[in-house]
Design a protein around this motif. Structure first.
Motif, PDB file in Angstrom:
ATOM      1  N   GLN A 146     -22.829  18.078 -66.285  1.00 59.77           N
ATOM      2  CA  GLN A 146     -24.019  17.251 -66.492  1.00 59.77           C
ATOM      3  C   GLN A 146     -23.697  15.785 -66.744  1.00 59.77           C
ATOM      4  OE1 GLN A 146     -26.882  20.661 -68.426  1.00 59.77           O
ATOM      5  NE2 GLN A 146     -27.410  18.516 -68.544  1.00 59.77           N
ATOM      6  N   ILE A 147     -22.787  15.554 -67.678  1.00 58.26           N
ATOM      7  CA  ILE A 147     -22.523  14.153 -68.027  1.00 58.26           C
ATOM      8  C   ILE A 147     -21.620  13.483 -66.996  1.00 58.26           C
ATOM      9  CG2 ILE A 147     -21.527  12.606 -69.746  1.00 58.26           C
ATOM     10  CD1 ILE A 147     -22.435  14.444 -71.884  1.00 58.26           C
ATOM     11  N   LEU A 148     -20.470  14.105 -66.729  1.00 55.91           N
ATOM     12  CA  LEU A 148     -19.509  13.425 -65.863  1.00 55.91           C
ATOM     13  C   LEU A 148     -19.988  13.321 -64.417  1.00 55.91           C
ATOM     14  CD1 LEU A 148     -16.143  14.746 -67.247  1.00 55.91           C
ATOM     15  CD2 LEU A 148     -17.192  12.502 -67.537  1.00 55.91           C
ATOM     16  N   GLU A 149     -20.598  14.385 -63.920  1.00 55.01           N
ATOM     17  CA  GLU A 149     -21.061  14.303 -62.535  1.00 55.01           C
ATOM     18  C   GLU A 149     -22.169  13.272 -62.382  1.00 55.01           C
ATOM     19  OE1 GLU A 149     -21.861  17.860 -60.391  1.00 55.01           O
ATOM     20  OE2 GLU A 149     -19.799  18.567 -60.581  1.00 55.01           O
ATOM     21  N   ARG A 150     -23.010  13.156 -63.401  1.00 56.30           N
ATOM     22  CA  ARG A 150     -24.054  12.130 -63.320  1.00 56.30           C
ATOM     23  C   ARG A 150     -23.444  10.735 -63.289  1.00 56.30           C
ATOM     24  NH1 ARG A 150     -28.784  13.524 -67.646  1.00 56.30           N
ATOM     25  NH2 ARG A 150     -28.322  15.743 -67.602  1.00 56.30           N
ATOM     26  N   ILE A 151     -22.409  10.556 -64.111  1.00 57.05           N
ATOM     27  CA  ILE A 151     -21.735   9.253 -64.096  1.00 57.05           C
ATOM     28  C   ILE A 151     -21.030   9.058 -62.756  1.00 57.05           C
ATOM     29  CG2 ILE A 151     -19.832   7.920 -65.117  1.00 57.05           C
ATOM     30  CD1 ILE A 151     -20.592   9.078 -67.837  1.00 57.05           C
ATOM     31  N   ALA A 152     -20.305  10.109 -62.307  1.00 59.70           N
ATOM     32  CA  ALA A 152     -19.533  10.001 -61.070  1.00 59.70           C
ATOM     33  C   ALA A 152     -20.431   9.678 -59.878  1.00 59.70           C
ATOM     34  CB  ALA A 152     -18.765  11.296 -60.818  1.00 59.70           C
ATOM     35  N   ARG A 153     -21.630  10.254 -59.884  1.00 61.16           N
ATOM     36  CA  ARG A 153     -22.551  10.076 -58.764  1.00 61.16           C
ATOM     37  C   ARG A 153     -22.938   8.606 -58.566  1.00 61.16           C
ATOM     38  NH1 ARG A 153     -27.059  13.574 -60.286  1.00 61.16           N
ATOM     39  NH2 ARG A 153     -25.468  15.165 -60.456  1.00 61.16           N
ATOM     40  N   GLU A 154     -22.889   7.866 -59.677  1.00 61.05           N
ATOM     41  CA  GLU A 154     -23.316   6.469 -59.610  1.00 61.05           C
ATOM     42  C   GLU A 154     -22.154   5.544 -59.234  1.00 61.05           C
ATOM     43  OE1 GLU A 154     -26.449   5.652 -60.095  1.00 61.05           O
ATOM     44  OE2 GLU A 154     -27.126   7.615 -60.805  1.00 61.05           O
ATOM     45  N   LEU A 155     -20.954   6.123 -59.188  1.00 59.78           N
ATOM     46  CA  LEU A 155     -19.782   5.265 -58.987  1.00 59.78           C
ATOM     47  C   LEU A 155     -19.386   5.178 -57.528  1.00 59.78           C
ATOM     48  CD1 LEU A 155     -17.643   6.597 -61.962  1.00 59.78           C
ATOM     49  CD2 LEU A 155     -19.120   4.569 -61.929  1.00 59.78           C
ATOM     50  N   ASP A 156     -18.746   4.101 -57.196  1.00 59.29           N
ATOM     51  CA  ASP A 156     -18.337   3.876 -55.812  1.00 59.29           C
ATOM     52  C   ASP A 156     -16.813   3.822 -55.741  1.00 59.29           C
ATOM     53  OD1 ASP A 156     -18.469   3.338 -53.127  1.00 59.29           O
ATOM     54  OD2 ASP A 156     -18.682   1.168 -53.414  1.00 59.29           O
ATOM     55  N   VAL A 157     -16.191   4.976 -56.029  1.00 51.55           N
ATOM     56  CA  VAL A 157     -14.731   5.077 -55.963  1.00 51.55           C
ATOM     57  C   VAL A 157     -14.376   6.330 -55.167  1.00 51.55           C
ATOM     58  CG1 VAL A 157     -14.171   3.892 -58.129  1.00 51.55           C
ATOM     59  CG2 VAL A 157     -14.710   6.339 -58.177  1.00 51.55           C
ATOM     60  N   PRO A 158     -13.145   6.419 -54.640  1.00 51.95           N
ATOM     61  CA  PRO A 158     -12.723   7.668 -54.016  1.00 51.95           C
ATOM     62  C   PRO A 158     -12.589   8.759 -55.082  1.00 51.95           C
ATOM     63  CG  PRO A 158     -10.912   6.060 -54.032  1.00 51.95           C
ATOM     64  CD  PRO A 158     -12.105   5.366 -54.575  1.00 51.95           C
ATOM     65  N   ASP A 159     -12.869  10.007 -54.712  1.00 55.71           N
ATOM     66  CA  ASP A 159     -12.753  11.148 -55.650  1.00 55.71           C
ATOM     67  C   ASP A 159     -13.437  10.875 -56.990  1.00 55.71           C
ATOM     68  OD1 ASP A 159     -11.041  12.477 -53.775  1.00 55.71           O
ATOM     69  OD2 ASP A 159      -9.368  11.262 -54.513  1.00 55.71           O
ATOM     70  N   PRO A 160     -14.729  10.583 -56.983  1.00 59.96           N
ATOM     71  CA  PRO A 160     -15.366  10.199 -58.249  1.00 59.96           C
ATOM     72  C   PRO A 160     -15.303  11.281 -59.331  1.00 59.96           C
ATOM     73  CG  PRO A 160     -17.012  10.537 -56.516  1.00 59.96           C
ATOM     74  CD  PRO A 160     -15.676  10.545 -55.849  1.00 59.96           C
ATOM     75  N   LYS A 161     -15.350  12.568 -58.927  1.00 57.79           N
ATOM     76  CA  LYS A 161     -15.286  13.629 -59.952  1.00 57.79           C
ATOM     77  C   LYS A 161     -13.913  13.661 -60.618  1.00 57.79           C
ATOM     78  CE  LYS A 161     -17.041  17.727 -59.331  1.00 57.79           C
ATOM     79  NZ  LYS A 161     -17.372  19.013 -58.668  1.00 57.79           N
ATOM     80  N   PHE A 162     -12.870  13.522 -59.805  1.00 60.50           N
ATOM     81  CA  PHE A 162     -11.503  13.479 -60.330  1.00 60.50           C
ATOM     82  C   PHE A 162     -11.357  12.293 -61.279  1.00 60.50           C
ATOM     83  CE2 PHE A 162      -6.941  12.156 -59.342  1.00 60.50           C
ATOM     84  CZ  PHE A 162      -6.352  13.149 -60.096  1.00 60.50           C
ATOM     85  N   ARG A 163     -11.879  11.139 -60.876  1.00 63.17           N
ATOM     86  CA  ARG A 163     -11.816   9.936 -61.707  1.00 63.17           C
ATOM     87  C   ARG A 163     -12.558  10.147 -63.031  1.00 63.17           C
ATOM     88  NH1 ARG A 163     -10.425   5.114 -59.537  1.00 63.17           N
ATOM     89  NH2 ARG A 163      -9.619   5.246 -57.417  1.00 63.17           N
ATOM     90  N   ALA A 164     -13.746  10.728 -62.933  1.00 67.82           N
ATOM     91  CA  ALA A 164     -14.539  10.957 -64.149  1.00 67.82           C
ATOM     92  C   ALA A 164     -13.827  11.933 -65.081  1.00 67.82           C
ATOM     93  CB  ALA A 164     -15.925  11.478 -63.778  1.00 67.82           C
TER      94      ALA A 164
END
Lengths: 209, 209
Positions: A146-164
């Motif tokens: 819930q928290i990380l994927e929501r943050i990741a979804r807004e980001l413009d980086v490669p592999d946002p879930k991994f980054r989060a």
């Protein structure tokens, strides 16, 4: 309320079946206290119901299984929507400035841990998640999805879930060393000194390509 | 050996009092297995002795209290001197090149976790440390003091202990999310992809002013 409600797995809508206003909130608050004090394994729906002064069937009626009671107790502590909105710098609808997202995330996260009202439940989640698969599942599905994927979804980086997840790993590790193991000097450090060091790391993970 | 040895708190020297070569190592290996399988709380010196086929008095003779048996079991898993030497890039006496210390630390740390023989004991330490103060004390005094302080002592940054703890917090958080909670995609990521992201962070904490 309906007589003798069966154990329901879904969370029922607030349709006026409660015996009184505030009952649901009282059960949640009690559940949070019980889980914090005893850990996931040693807390039962029956014990929560007894401490809240209600019938166990009512706890099941509102929340479903013990795992779902636990998830709800955590959710109310984290107020994830507010957290995500704050981190993303939103105050209406559009995404805010990302130039200081690392700093805001670090400060928001430490703020939640510095608050005694939220620290207890968080300690209970982490302790439980490391020893009980059911609690680990709550952490996986709730905090991370819930928290990380929501943050990741807004980001413009490669592999946002991994980054989060890398960002989360750092914050979770800090919580453990500072609040659980209590190593010095980290345990007594000024939160702003931690923010100053950690913010560039989170910024890099969440924003830089 | 002396007849009916009293419970000794210090770790005795290897002065030939053992009933046979390899006994001490067998007790340690058994202790590690027992702590990994059952956790700190549910493991007794008596159970370790039984599984190793020795008298409980001999376990006390070699290691002292249960807490000291636990510390020894962890220590042998971590081989901290080798770890520190490797991270610091030593192969003789002088300190090695620090330009890639972040990368070496990340790779070394993940290598220990990727090795099934060391992962079990480490999981036991982390799980136990979060639920039992005695195990938390071992983590504080052993892992953090011995390993991190040794690393910090070699570094030329302000607040080296604080810096070393921040680096440790990140690595510990990654272990928890990857190996305990097993969140994806972190749990299945190639270790080298993690090293690539994390190395600059550790480098900044440990080397940059």
């Amino acid at each position: 309320m309906t007589a003798d409600p069966p154990r329901r797995r879904g969370r029922p809508s607030h349709d006026g079946t409660a015996p009184g206003p505030g009952t649901r909130e009282r059960i949640l608050r009690t559940a949070r206290e019980e889980f914090s004090a005893r850990g996931y394994d040693k807390t039962s729906v029956r014990a929560i119901a007894k401490a809240a002064g209600v019938d166990p069937a009512l706890v099941h009626h509102y929340f479903g299984t013990k795992e779902e009671v636990f998830a709800a107790a955590i959710e109310v502590s984290m107020e994830p929507a507010l957290l995500v909105a704050s981190v993303l710098g939103r105050d209406g609808g559009g995404i805010g400035d990302v130039s200081d997202i690392g700093e805001r995330l670090a400060r928001q996260f430490l703020g939640i841990w510095e608050n005694p009202a939220t620290r207890g439940p968080l300690l209970a989640v982490i302790r439980s998640a490391l020893t009980h698969e059911a609690a680990a599942k709550v952490l996986r599905s709730f905090v991370l999805r819930q928290i990380l994927e929501r943050i990741a979804r807004e980001l413009d980086v490669p592999d946002p879930k991994f980054r989060a997840e890398l960002a989360a790993s750092h914050m979770i590790g800090i919580s453990i060393l500072r609040y659980v193991i209590q190593v010095e000097p980290l345990a007594s450090a000024d939160p702003e000194d931690i923010v100053a060091m950690v913010a560039p790391t989170l910024q890099r993970y969440l924003v830089e390509p």
